[in-house]
Scaffold this active site. Structure first.
Site, PDB file in Angstrom:
ATOM      1  N   ASN A  83       0.597  -1.409  -0.102  1.00 20.39           N
ATOM      2  CA  ASN A  83       0.270  -0.536  -0.171  1.00 20.39           C
ATOM      3  C   ASN A  83       0.466   1.013   0.137  1.00 20.39           C
ATOM      4  O   ASN A  83       2.329   1.298   0.214  1.00 20.39           O
ATOM      5  CB  ASN A  83      -0.863  -0.269   1.455  1.00 20.39           C
ATOM      6  N   HIS A 113      22.297   0.579  12.386  1.00 21.42           N
ATOM      7  CA  HIS A 113      23.679   1.142  12.526  1.00 21.42           C
ATOM      8  C   HIS A 113      23.980   0.335  13.861  1.00 21.42           C
ATOM      9  O   HIS A 113      23.873  -0.116  15.324  1.00 21.42           O
ATOM     10  CB  HIS A 113      23.657   2.894  12.936  1.00 21.42           C
ATOM     11  N   THR A 163      10.257  -6.675  16.432  1.00 20.96           N
ATOM     12  CA  THR A 163      11.395  -7.084  16.930  1.00 20.96           C
ATOM     13  C   THR A 163      12.068  -7.940  16.552  1.00 20.96           C
ATOM     14  O   THR A 163      13.379  -8.506  16.973  1.00 20.96           O
ATOM     15  CB  THR A 163      12.153  -6.344  18.170  1.00 20.96           C
TER      16      THR A 163
END
Length: 181
Positions: A83, A113, A163
């Site tokens: 979408n 990172h 997660t």
């Protein structure tokens, strides 16, 4: 070994390297074409963006606007629907299974990172893959982090932050996402 090779191997690499800059620029051009072509000229997926992806099945539809980092790490199976407003930061491999639907503004982030500030400032990151199974529904605004696998027929609630892996057939929601059943 190049920085791209390190990225693809899941090792720490420097994202500020010229070859990766060039590849991101190519993806930006493909994304720009997809997002600015009129829908009747673009069709289900802009031609440059389709060519950029690692694989595109049949009856795939990607609404505009869409954004990705590289494109070449994205593989979409048949009948995938993405979408409007979705972002896939595909420094790692992203595979989306047949019949899966992503709601508006779903975000998939493969890059992590470095935790050390100096190394982070120098552009060090690592790419973790994302695998989304068949017939999955990911609600609007959900965020999927790198290294996550979502099993077949799972549902991710709107706004969830995923997660950890999601088992096939389960429903997860919340931040961080947790099973509802």
């Amino acid at each position: 070994m190049t920085e791209k090779d390190r990225m693809l191997a899941g090792e720490w690499y420097c994202c500020l390297e010229p070859e990766l800059d060039r590849l991101r620029a190519e993806a930006r051009n493909a994304v720009h074409e997809h997002n600015t072509l009129s829908p009747d000229r673009r069709g289900a997926l802009g031609p440059l963006l389709s060519a950029c992806f690692a694989g595109v099945g049949e009856e795939v539809f990607v609404e505009a606007p869409f954004h990705c980092s590289y494109g070449f790490n994205i593989r979409l199976a048949d009948q995938v629907y993405i979408n409007a407003g979705c972002t896939i930061l595909d420094s790692g491999r992203v595979e989306i299974g047949e019949g899966t639907m992503l709601g508006p503004s779903v975000q998939i982030y493969c890059a992590e990172h470095h935790r050390d500030a100096e190394r982070r400032r120098a552009g060090e990151e690592v790419a973790r893959p994302v695998s989304i199974g068949r017939n999955v529904w990911i609600g609007g605004g959900a965020i999927i982090l790198g290294g996550v696998s979502i099993g077949d027929a799972a549902i991710v609630g709107a706004g969830a932050v995923v997660t950890r892996d999601v088992a096939a057939g389960s429903i997860v929601a919340g931040n961080p996402a947790r099973p509802l059943r």
